[in-house]
Structure formats: structure tokens, C-alpha cells
Enzyme design. Structure first.
Site, PDB file in Angstrom:
ATOM      1  N   ASP A 229      73.415   5.190 -16.227  1.00  0.00           N
ATOM      2  CA  ASP A 229      74.533   6.127 -16.069  1.00  0.00           C
ATOM      3  C   ASP A 229      75.686   5.596 -16.912  1.00  0.00           C
ATOM      4  O   ASP A 229      75.652   4.444 -17.359  1.00  0.00           O
ATOM      5  CB  ASP A 229      74.922   6.208 -14.573  1.00  0.00           C
ATOM      6  CG  ASP A 229      75.872   7.362 -14.278  1.00  0.00           C
ATOM      7  OD1 ASP A 229      76.069   8.228 -15.163  1.00  0.00           O
ATOM      8  OD2 ASP A 229      76.423   7.400 -13.167  1.00  0.00           O
ATOM      9  N   ARG A 297      67.849  19.599 -10.632  1.00  0.00           N
ATOM     10  CA  ARG A 297      69.039  19.737  -9.781  1.00  0.00           C
ATOM     11  C   ARG A 297      69.012  21.123  -9.124  1.00  0.00           C
ATOM     12  O   ARG A 297      69.316  21.268  -7.941  1.00  0.00           O
ATOM     13  CB  ARG A 297      70.329  19.583 -10.620  1.00  0.00           C
ATOM     14  CG  ARG A 297      70.567  18.204 -11.220  1.00  0.00           C
ATOM     15  CD  ARG A 297      70.937  17.181 -10.170  1.00  0.00           C
ATOM     16  NE  ARG A 297      72.065  17.567  -9.359  1.00  0.00           N
ATOM     17  CZ  ARG A 297      73.344  17.324  -9.673  1.00  0.00           C
ATOM     18  NH1 ARG A 297      73.637  16.661 -10.763  1.00  0.00           N
ATOM     19  NH2 ARG A 297      74.320  17.707  -8.863  1.00  0.00           N
TER      20      ARG A 297
END
Ligand code: CP
Length: 315
Positions: A229, A297
Site C-alpha cells: 500500500d 470491491r
């Protein structure tokens, strides 16, 4: 409405491990069903509201598309129109919203503010990212890994980077599923102690291992998945230059990938800062599953909306 068992999704600890397993299965089932038959309109006439204090591409779009494909409606509110806790108390905002909408999807800086919102809202509150947790991202990863690897128990997930909100939720996911979670981070950037204390019992119960390692090459030796990330999370931009110097040896590049087994997959929460925490060559390689995860998602969050708004979905 009186809230009961699994009435909000603030962290993955709001679910039992069995409920989490069922939620992942539900997202896989509903994804397949949608691809075969299209929208199921299960949430026809239902309305959600999105309150976002930070920018978002994936979370906003996927929650809105999820709600529309389920036959419902999602309202987007600009943060300056609400000013949670400033224009009026969080409690009063929660009381008002609960009279009009069926769920609240919120992205806040402070995790405590989200908890306060949920305490006073009589409708489900969903964490769309706080400084401490990002459960929806972890659910999308679970669905993606299931598609790629089938059985998740015993897999080694190595998070290379900052012990941030995404790392916290992924560690929680691994604890629930009997996976091993290894955080490879520079010294001083470990996950918060209070989060580690909370998740340790999950690892113990389900047979997974939690580890922190400061040597990225050693950490990825047995990795089934490398997760990374951005080095600087939203709202922490002032720490940017100082942090980058610490994190340079933790870049996910071809050199690091060569230390991992050949079958090792790579993913990223997104948005990525290409050339910083991850290189183009890795992000665009066949081992990269980050856009599959971004796609999921949508399906994972559809399952969350159904599970919270349709009684009996997880039973
Ligand atoms: N991964 C993620 O939450 O993306 P956004 O910040 O664009 O919503």
C-alpha cells in the site's frame, strides 16, 4: 430499530469467523449469479447514504454501483455539507440520518468518530475506511484469493509496508481464516499494539501465525501473496519525505519478487504510487491481482449490503 448481532461493519471483529466465511461465500455466489442473470433487485426501495471525509475512487463508485445493481439508491454527501461533529454533534447527525435512510457508509479520519456514529445510528453503519481499519478492502482480497487459490487456510500473506489501516484489517482477516500474516516494515512502523492484542486470540483460535519482520527479502521467502500500500496514508502527507527514506528498501520490485516462490501473487490496495511502493514491472506483471481485487470491491460490498439489510442472509 434495535441493533443486534452483526448490525454494523466497523471492523472484521464485528463478525464471527463463521459469519465472515459465509459473507465471503455470499459474495462469490452473488458475483456468479450477477454474471449469469444480472441484477437481483433485493434492495429495491432501500436508500443508503455515503459520508466521506477523504477522497475515494474505488469505494465510492463500488458502493454506488452495488446499491444500484441491487435495486436501491445511494446518496453522496459532500463532507462540507455535513461537517460531522462540527456543524452538529455526531449523535444528532446519526439520529437524523437514521430517520431517512437504511444504511450509512462512512469514511472518516478518526475511527472513534465512526464508532460514535454507529453507537447512535439505529441503521447499519459501514466502515468505508478510517485511520485504523479498512474492512471492505480485506473482504475484496478474501474473495479474490478464494478465486485464485481456493483454500485460504495456511496461506502466507506478507504485507510489505506501513502497519496501517489496510494492514490492520488484513491481519484481522488472516486471523479469522487461519492464514499466516507477516508484516514486513521498517522499525517504528509496526501495527498499533492495541490492534495486535485484539487479533492475537483469532490467530490462536484458528491456527494462523502473526509475525512482524524488518527484513523484506526474508519475509517474502514463503509468501503466497505480497500485499502493499502507499507509504503515506491519506491525511498524513506532512510525514511524506521522512517516511519515504525509511521505506525505500521496502519497495515491491522485481528484485524482491525474485526472493518469493514463483507462484506468489502480488496486490495493492490502490491508489498506487507507481515507482514508490511498487514498480510498474510488478504492478503490470501476470502475478499482479490488484485490479481483480478492485473489481471484487463491488461484489464483496454487495454482500455486505445484503447481509446488513436483508434478514437471514448469513444464516
Ligand atoms: N482502496 C480504496 O479504498 O480506494 P479509494 O480510496 O479510491 O476508495
Amino acid at each position: 430499530m434495535v441493533k443486534n448481532n452483526f448490525s454494523d461493519l466497523l471492523t472484521l471483529s464485528d463478525l464471527s469467523s463463521e459469519q465472515l466465511q459465509r459473507l465471503i461465500s455470499l459474495s462469490a455466489e452473488k458475483k456468479k449469479e450477477f454474471q449469469l442473470k444480472g441484477a437481483n433487485r433485493l434492495l429495491e426501495g432501500r436508500t443508503g447514504i455515503m459520508l466521506f471525509e477523504k477522497p475515494s475512487l474505488r469505494t465510492r463508485v463500488t458502493f454506488e454501483v452495488a446499491m444500484v445493481q441491487l435495486g436501491g439508491h445511494m446518496i453522496q454527501l459532500q463532507p462540507e455539507h455535513v461537517s460531522l461533529g462540527k456543524r452538529e454533534t455526531v449523535k444528532d447527525a446519526a439520529y437524523n440520518l437514521s430517520r431517512w435512510v437504511d444504511c450509512i457508509v462512512a469514511r472518516t479520519f478518526s475511527h472513534e468518530l465512526l464508532v460514535e456514529l454507529a453507537q447512535h445510528a439505529s441503521v447499519p453503519v459501514i466502515n468505508a475506511l478510517t485511520d485504523l481499519h479498512h474492512p471492505c478492502q480485506a473482504l475484496a482480497l478474501a474473495l479474490t484469493l478464494k478465486e485464485k487459490r481456493g483454500e485460504l487456510k495456511g496461506l502466507n500473506l506478507v504485507f510489505v509496508g506501513d502497519g496501517n489501516n489496510v494492514a490492520n484489517s488484513l491481519a484481522e482477516l488472516c486471523g479469522h481464516l487461519g492464514m499466516n500474516f507477516i508484516l514486513a516494515c521498517p522499525s517504528g512502523f509496526e501495527m498499533p499494539e492495541r490492534v495486535i492484542e485484539q487479533i492475537q486470540p483469532l490467530f490462536k483460535k484458528h491456527g494462523g501465525r502473526f509475525e512482524t519482520n524488518h527484513d523484506p527479502k526474508l519475509a517474502v521467502r514463503n509468501a503466497d501473496l505480497i500485499y502493499t500500500d502507499v507509504w503515506v496514508s491519506m491525511g498524513q502527507e506532512s510525514e511524506s519525505e521522512q517516511k519515504k527514506a525509511h521505506f525505500l528498501p521496502f519497495q515491491v520490485n522485481n528484485d524482491l519478487l525474485k526472493q518469493a516462490p514463483q507462484h506468489c501473487l502480488v496486490t495493492h490496495c490502490l491508489p498506487a504510487h507507481r515507482g514508490e511502493e511498487i514498480t510498474d514491472e510488478v504492478m503490470d506483471s501476470p502475478q499482479s491481482i490488484c485490479f481483480d481485487e478492485a473489481e471484487n470491491r463491488l461484489h464483496a460490498q454487495k454482500a455486505v449490503l445484503m447481509a446488513l439489510l436483508v434478514p437471514g442472509m448469513l444464516s
